[in-house]
Design a protein around this motif. Structure first.
Motif, short mmCIF file in Angstrom:
data_model
loop_
_atom_site.label_atom_id
_atom_site.label_comp_id
_atom_site.label_asym_id
_atom_site.label_seq_id
_atom_site.Cartn_x
_atom_site.Cartn_y
_atom_site.Cartn_z
N ALA A 283 0.84 -1.20 0.00
CA ALA A 283 0.00 0.00 0.00
C ALA A 283 0.87 1.25 0.00
CB ALA A 283 -0.93 0.00 1.21
N LEU A 284 1.94 1.24 0.81
CA LEU A 284 2.86 2.38 0.83
C LEU A 284 3.60 2.53 -0.49
CD1 LEU A 284 4.44 2.30 4.41
CD2 LEU A 284 3.06 4.13 3.41
N VAL A 285 4.03 1.40 -1.06
CA VAL A 285 4.74 1.46 -2.35
C VAL A 285 3.83 2.02 -3.44
CG1 VAL A 285 5.79 0.07 -4.17
CG2 VAL A 285 6.37 -0.38 -1.79
N CYS A 286 2.59 1.57 -3.47
CA CYS A 286 1.62 2.08 -4.46
C CYS A 286 1.40 3.58 -4.28
CB CYS A 286 0.30 1.31 -4.31
SG CYS A 286 -0.94 1.73 -5.55
N PHE A 287 1.27 4.00 -3.03
CA PHE A 287 1.10 5.43 -2.73
C PHE A 287 2.32 6.23 -3.18
CE2 PHE A 287 1.83 8.96 0.23
CZ PHE A 287 0.68 9.71 0.02
N ILE A 288 3.52 5.72 -2.91
CA ILE A 288 4.75 6.42 -3.27
C ILE A 288 4.90 6.53 -4.79
CG2 ILE A 288 7.28 6.18 -3.31
CD1 ILE A 288 7.06 5.09 -0.43
N ILE A 289 4.57 5.45 -5.51
CA ILE A 289 4.66 5.48 -6.97
C ILE A 289 3.73 6.56 -7.53
CG2 ILE A 289 4.18 4.21 -9.10
CD1 ILE A 289 4.96 1.65 -7.57
N CYS A 290 2.49 6.55 -7.08
CA CYS A 290 1.50 7.53 -7.58
C CYS A 290 1.91 8.95 -7.22
CB CYS A 290 0.12 7.21 -7.02
SG CYS A 290 -0.54 5.61 -7.53
N LEU A 291 2.39 9.14 -6.00
CA LEU A 291 2.82 10.47 -5.56
C LEU A 291 4.00 10.95 -6.39
CD1 LEU A 291 2.04 12.46 -3.23
CD2 LEU A 291 3.94 11.47 -1.93
N SER A 292 4.94 10.06 -6.67
CA SER A 292 6.13 10.43 -7.45
C SER A 292 5.76 10.81 -8.87
CB SER A 292 7.12 9.26 -7.46
OG SER A 292 7.54 8.92 -6.16
N ILE A 293 4.86 10.05 -9.48
CA ILE A 293 4.42 10.36 -10.85
C ILE A 293 3.76 11.73 -10.89
CG2 ILE A 293 2.81 9.70 -12.68
CD1 ILE A 293 3.35 6.77 -11.93
N CYS A 294 2.93 12.01 -9.89
CA CYS A 294 2.24 13.31 -9.84
C CYS A 294 3.22 14.47 -9.67
CB CYS A 294 1.22 13.31 -8.70
SG CYS A 294 -0.21 12.26 -9.02
N HIS A 295 4.19 14.30 -8.79
CA HIS A 295 5.16 15.37 -8.57
C HIS A 295 6.07 15.56 -9.78
CE1 HIS A 295 4.85 15.03 -3.89
NE2 HIS A 295 3.86 15.71 -4.43
#
Length: 366
Positions: A283-295
């Motif tokens: 769940a954290l990895v998925c959140f980090i991936i999505c956050l990184s793509i957005c930034h």
């Protein structure tokens, strides 16, 4: 993309604990034992040192650029286009990491619980559940993990006590009979996991009291290192040289306890610990991936890409490692340690060095 979500220091500590500890104690002891034999427990100390240095690096960078993730402040350190390349690399790293976590989950569940269930079903089930958690946000993940981490600890304590009852202290002797070289070789494996404090580069902007970052991070490191140590020592004292031949040595200890002790089918506890740990981790990895793509690409809402990333993770976990038992184990033994060490420790340390040199240079010019 800014978020009003915040997590407390306790929640950050427990998130790091659940992200690293459950999977480490179930996998790492067997890999380490190949090199360090009965001295496996000593490898935890150099790994903890690297973990503390990684933690210190991420906290210093976060203090210099408050409210920003590593994707955001890297452009202020190394420039726009080099930072774009770094951001793409980090996204690739986390996507690959997602494949590994889900593939480990497949291997464990198909080995222990659901022997005939198709791998894609096992992977997709967890990936979608983690996608829902990531969609709800870091606050929801942190709150659910408060209960999960307590459950993990409650389930682990009786197992550790039963392990001690079956231990033979002679199997852990002699200490350092072959010197430090085998220990240092074996320490690269726990180092790859304890340097996962690298995730602070994405979590610290959400901490509601940044001054507590050092305290709670060191508490998490102490808990993880202590738990790994008190797991590895009984494991060596039970299996001795056989530990290196086991894929999931702690699981085999649990099965051994269930056969010789007063309880049966205790591997269900190991499965529960594994699934809860994998849930928080992915769940954290998925959140980090999505956050990184957005930034990186200036997307305003990370939730729009959560479920495509979750499905990508499930598909990748069964396609990248085609023969997952053999391919994954080979990757984790020979490729992942150096890959993780470079990404999780060397890269942020390099950013910190460059930023420090630039700040001193600018001061000298003034």
């Amino acid at each position: 993309m800014e978020s009003t979500e915040k997590i407390s220091g306790t929640q950050l500590c427990l998130l790091i604990f659940s992200f690293i500890a459950p999977i480490v104690i179930l996998i790492i002891p067997g890999v380490e034992s190949k090199f360090s034999k009965q001295d496996t427990w000593i490898t935890i100390f150099p790994a903890a040192l690297i973990g503390s240095l990684t933690m210190w690096t991420m906290i210093i960078l976060s203090n210099r650029y408050p409210g920003q993730t590593i994707i955001q402040y890297s452009s202020q350190i190394i420039g726009k286009w080099p930072a774009k390349c770094l951001g793409c690399y980090l996204i690739y790293y986390w996507i690959n990491f997602d494949f590994v976590v889900l593939n480990q989950h497949i291997q464990f569940i198909n080995t222990v619980l659901l022997l005939r269930t198709p791998a894609i079903v096992v992977s997709l089930t967890l990936a979608l559940l983690c996608g829902i958690a990531a969609y709800m946000g870091i606050g929801s993940i942190a709150r659910s993990n408060e209960y999960i981490s307590i459950l993990i600890i409650v389930l682990l304590v009786p197992l550790l006590i039963l392990m001690l009852a079956e231990s033979d202290s002679e199997r852990i002797l002699p200490v350092m009979s072959q010197g430090m070289t085998p220990i240092l070789k074996a320490s690269v494996y726990p180092t790859a996991y304890l340097s996962q404090f690298f995730i602070l580069g994405w979590l610290l902007p959400y901490l509601n009291q940044p001054k507590k970052a050092i305290k709670v991070s060191f508490i998490a490191l102490f808990l993880i290192a202590s738990l790994l140590c008190i797991t590895v020592i009984p494991l060596i004292m039970i299996f001795g040289p056989l530990a290196e031949k086991l894929t999931f040595p702690v699981l085999e200890v649990v099965r051994y306890i269930g056969i010789t002790g007063s309880f049966e089918r205790l591997e269900a506890i190991a499965v529960a610990i594994w699934v809860m740990g994998c849930f928080v981790k992915d769940a954290l990895v998925c959140f980090i991936i999505c956050l990184s793509i957005c930034h990186l690409f200036n997307i305003t809402n990370y939730r729009n890409i959560v479920f495509p990333i979750a499905i990508l993770g499930a598909i990748g976990s069964v396609s990248v490692f085609k023969y997952y038992s053999t391919d994954l184990n080979t990757y984790l033994r020979y490729s992942f340690p150096s890959y993780a060490f470079f990404t999780q420790f060397i890269l942020p340390l390099t950013l910190l060095c460059i930023d420090t040199i630039k700040r001193r240079w600018n001061k000298s010019e003034v």
